[in-house]
Design a protein around this motif. Structure first.
Motif, PDB file in Angstrom:
ATOM      1  N   LEU A  95       0.826  -1.431  -0.020  1.00  0.00           N
ATOM      2  CA  LEU A  95      -0.081   0.101   0.023  1.00  0.00           C
ATOM      3  C   LEU A  95       0.950   1.379   0.227  1.00  0.00           C
ATOM      4  N   TYR A  96       2.068   0.795   0.526  1.00  0.00           N
ATOM      5  CA  TYR A  96       3.059   2.248   0.952  1.00  0.00           C
ATOM      6  C   TYR A  96       4.327   1.681   0.724  1.00  0.00           C
ATOM      7  N   SER A  97       5.261   2.364   0.089  1.00  0.00           N
ATOM      8  CA  SER A  97       6.690   1.972   0.151  1.00  0.00           C
ATOM      9  C   SER A  97       7.736   3.106   0.130  1.00  0.00           C
ATOM     10  N   LEU A  98       8.585   3.187   0.785  1.00  0.00           N
ATOM     11  CA  LEU A  98       9.673   4.224   0.839  1.00  0.00           C
ATOM     12  C   LEU A  98      10.965   3.535   0.936  1.00  0.00           C
ATOM     13  N   THR A  99      11.815   3.861  -0.188  1.00  0.00           N
ATOM     14  CA  THR A  99      13.038   2.818   0.051  1.00  0.00           C
ATOM     15  C   THR A  99      14.305   3.861   0.240  1.00  0.00           C
ATOM     16  N   LEU A 100      15.529   3.034   0.339  1.00  0.00           N
ATOM     17  CA  LEU A 100      16.517   3.937   0.195  1.00  0.00           C
ATOM     18  C   LEU A 100      17.339   4.145  -0.972  1.00  0.00           C
ATOM     19  N   ASP A 101      17.973   5.311  -1.068  1.00  0.00           N
ATOM     20  CA  ASP A 101      18.620   5.558  -2.368  1.00  0.00           C
ATOM     21  C   ASP A 101      19.671   4.673  -2.608  1.00  0.00           C
ATOM     22  N   ARG A 102      19.730   4.221  -4.041  1.00  0.00           N
ATOM     23  CA  ARG A 102      20.665   3.208  -4.297  1.00  0.00           C
ATOM     24  C   ARG A 102      22.137   3.566  -3.964  1.00  0.00           C
ATOM     25  N   LEU A 103      22.400   4.670  -4.169  1.00  0.00           N
ATOM     26  CA  LEU A 103      23.780   5.242  -4.065  1.00  0.00           C
ATOM     27  C   LEU A 103      24.251   5.057  -2.588  1.00  0.00           C
ATOM     28  N   ASP A 104      23.308   5.362  -1.844  1.00  0.00           N
ATOM     29  CA  ASP A 104      23.613   5.696  -0.316  1.00  0.00           C
ATOM     30  C   ASP A 104      23.641   4.095   0.230  1.00  0.00           C
TER      31      ASP A 104
ATOM     32  N   LEU B  16       1.150   5.764  10.642  1.00  0.00           N
ATOM     33  CA  LEU B  16      -0.060   6.169  11.433  1.00  0.00           C
ATOM     34  C   LEU B  16      -0.935   7.104  10.630  1.00  0.00           C
ATOM     35  N   HIS B  17      -0.427   8.275  10.059  1.00  0.00           N
ATOM     36  CA  HIS B  17      -1.191   9.155   9.309  1.00  0.00           C
ATOM     37  C   HIS B  17      -1.537   8.713   8.169  1.00  0.00           C
ATOM     38  N   PHE B  18      -0.870   7.804   7.332  1.00  0.00           N
ATOM     39  CA  PHE B  18      -1.278   7.201   6.191  1.00  0.00           C
ATOM     40  C   PHE B  18      -2.466   6.317   6.504  1.00  0.00           C
ATOM     41  N   LEU B  19      -2.298   5.622   7.484  1.00  0.00           N
ATOM     42  CA  LEU B  19      -3.388   4.694   7.632  1.00  0.00           C
ATOM     43  C   LEU B  19      -4.615   5.550   8.336  1.00  0.00           C
ATOM     44  N   CYS B  20      -4.518   6.433   8.920  1.00  0.00           N
ATOM     45  CA  CYS B  20      -5.514   7.187   9.507  1.00  0.00           C
ATOM     46  C   CYS B  20      -6.328   7.769   8.471  1.00  0.00           C
ATOM     47  N   GLU B  21      -5.804   8.382   7.266  1.00  0.00           N
ATOM     48  CA  GLU B  21      -6.304   8.912   6.232  1.00  0.00           C
ATOM     49  C   GLU B  21      -6.995   7.892   5.284  1.00  0.00           C
ATOM     50  N   LYS B  22      -6.487   6.784   5.306  1.00  0.00           N
ATOM     51  CA  LYS B  22      -7.064   5.563   4.628  1.00  0.00           C
ATOM     52  C   LYS B  22      -8.054   5.196   4.966  1.00  0.00           C
ATOM     53  N   TYR B  23      -8.392   5.286   6.382  1.00  0.00           N
ATOM     54  CA  TYR B  23      -9.652   4.661   6.985  1.00  0.00           C
ATOM     55  C   TYR B  23     -10.464   5.684   7.510  1.00  0.00           C
ATOM     56  N   GLY B  24     -10.227   7.069   7.239  1.00  0.00           N
ATOM     57  CA  GLY B  24     -11.031   8.051   7.816  1.00  0.00           C
ATOM     58  C   GLY B  24     -10.995   8.284   9.358  1.00  0.00           C
ATOM     59  N   VAL B  25      -9.663   8.148   9.902  1.00  0.00           N
ATOM     60  CA  VAL B  25      -9.759   7.909  11.386  1.00  0.00           C
ATOM     61  C   VAL B  25      -9.091   9.251  11.869  1.00  0.00           C
ATOM     62  N   GLU B  26      -9.570   9.891  12.813  1.00  0.00           N
ATOM     63  CA  GLU B  26      -8.876  11.106  13.060  1.00  0.00           C
ATOM     64  C   GLU B  26      -7.717  10.895  14.179  1.00  0.00           C
ATOM     65  N   LEU B  27      -6.737  11.606  14.140  1.00  0.00           N
ATOM     66  CA  LEU B  27      -5.410  11.364  14.973  1.00  0.00           C
ATOM     67  C   LEU B  27      -5.715  11.228  16.571  1.00  0.00           C
ATOM     68  N   GLU B  28      -6.710  11.987  17.048  1.00  0.00           N
ATOM     69  CA  GLU B  28      -7.102  11.961  18.073  1.00  0.00           C
ATOM     70  C   GLU B  28      -7.599  10.610  18.811  1.00  0.00           C
ATOM     71  N   SER B  29      -8.162   9.948  17.641  1.00  0.00           N
ATOM     72  CA  SER B  29      -9.105   8.626  18.173  1.00  0.00           C
ATOM     73  C   SER B  29      -8.010   7.495  18.217  1.00  0.00           C
ATOM     74  N   THR B  30      -6.823   7.882  17.955  1.00  0.00           N
ATOM     75  CA  THR B  30      -5.694   6.811  18.073  1.00  0.00           C
ATOM     76  C   THR B  30      -5.241   6.433  19.340  1.00  0.00           C
ATOM     77  N   LEU B  31      -4.738   5.281  19.544  1.00  0.00           N
ATOM     78  CA  LEU B  31      -3.628   4.758  20.653  1.00  0.00           C
ATOM     79  C   LEU B  31      -2.497   4.261  20.218  1.00  0.00           C
ATOM     80  N   ALA B  32      -1.437   4.464  20.486  1.00  0.00           N
ATOM     81  CA  ALA B  32      -0.097   3.883  20.271  1.00  0.00           C
ATOM     82  C   ALA B  32       0.765   3.521  21.580  1.00  0.00           C
ATOM     83  N   ILE B  33       1.091   2.174  21.229  1.00  0.00           N
ATOM     84  CA  ILE B  33       1.754   1.623  22.561  1.00  0.00           C
ATOM     85  C   ILE B  33       3.195   0.983  22.063  1.00  0.00           C
ATOM     86  N   GLY B  34       4.190   1.319  22.863  1.00  0.00           N
ATOM     87  CA  GLY B  34       5.620   1.013  22.285  1.00  0.00           C
ATOM     88  C   GLY B  34       6.562   0.958  23.275  1.00  0.00           C
TER      89      GLY B  34
END
Length: 270
Positions: free
Chosen positions: A83-92, A202-220
């Motif tokens: 759904l989403y991909s962000l890769t390293l630069d090949r030369l780096d 988290l931002h990407f999936l909030c947008e995908k599912y129409g969820v406001e950031l204040e309605s999220t919980l994060a644990i780590g």
């Protein structure tokens, strides 16, 4: 109080205890919350293949946030749909490989590209990681591989703490502006694109599912979890987290060996 619609959870040191197990209580509360309509998202530095078995164990079919947010993928019927991909630069990536292989030959240099894990040699570090993640690496000629246009989502360098510290010092001096790196253990250095974060996922999936950031919980439990803990509606740190992570949280639960994940969710949804 705002209703929590989405839970973002780290895996190692959070959902899993020190034996890399999910407790029965943690598994049950996840299934109960999903039945009630809460979205539960697993977010980890792990590759997709090392997350699927855990998602299956707790009966989750939601997208997987892999490599700390470098890849968001949906596993369905035996295959991954990215759904989403962000890769390293090949030369780096090439520069990093050359630096590690010449200056730190004892460090194990690992490349993750989508669901695939590539190594130059299967040393004790690779064997240890394979046992933890239940994945099989593929052996390649690393420099040839990096000269091709394959996407690289994450580099993992494993070695003794002194070597990893020296590598960290080297990276600080090299001033590679497109990369982000951190030690997930004394013996592990994780390297990704500098735009990657679990908060971005988290931002990407909030947008995908129409969820406001204040309605999220994060644990780590670690520094790479801090941005999502700080910016989510409710941020929870594990009892085994460093003090700086605990100070960033709204609430500190028990450790991962004291069923802290379950206790936190039971408190927030009780």
């Amino acid at each position: 109080m705002t209703k929590i619609e989405m839970v973002f959870s780290d895996i190692d040191g959070t959902l899993l205890n020190s034996n890399h197990e999910v407790t029965a209580e943690a598994s049950q509360i996840i299934q109960d919350l999903v039945k009630q309509g809460t979205k539960i998202i697993l977010a980890s530095a792990r590759p997709p293949g090392a997350m699927v078995s855990i998602a299956d164990e707790v009966q989750l079919s939601s997208p997987l946030v892999c490599f700390n947010g470098a890849l968001i993928t949906q596993y369905k019927e035996g295959s991954f749909d990215d759904l989403y991909s962000l890769t390293l630069d090949r030369l780096d990536t090439l520069q990093l490989y050359q630096a590690v292989s010449t200056k730190f030959p004892e460090i194990s240099f690992n490349i993750y590209s989508g669901e695939r894990w590539y190594v130059e040699r299967e040393d004790e570090w690779v064997e240890q990681e394979a046992a933890i993640t239940k994945m099989d690496p593929e052996s390649i000629a690393m420099e040839d591989f990096l000269n091709e246009q394959f996407p690289v989502h994450k580099i993992l360098c494993m070695g003794n703490p002194d070597d990893i510290q020296k590598l960290e010092d080297e990276l600080a001096e090299a001033n590679l502006s497109n990369i982000s790196y951190y030690r997930s253990k004394d013996t592990y250095m994780e390297i990704v694109n500098n735009q990657v974060s679990k908060l971005g996922a988290l931002h990407f999936l909030c947008e995908k599912y129409g969820v406001e950031l204040e309605s999220t919980l994060a644990i780590g439990d670690n520094f790479n979890d801090m941005p999502m803990i700080i910016h989510s509606g409710k941020g929870i740190a594990m009892g085994n987290a460093p003090d700086e992570v605990k100070q960033a949280a709204d609430y500190v639960t028990d450790t991962n060996d004291e069923n802290g994940f379950y206790k936190a969710l039971a408190k927030c949804f009780g």
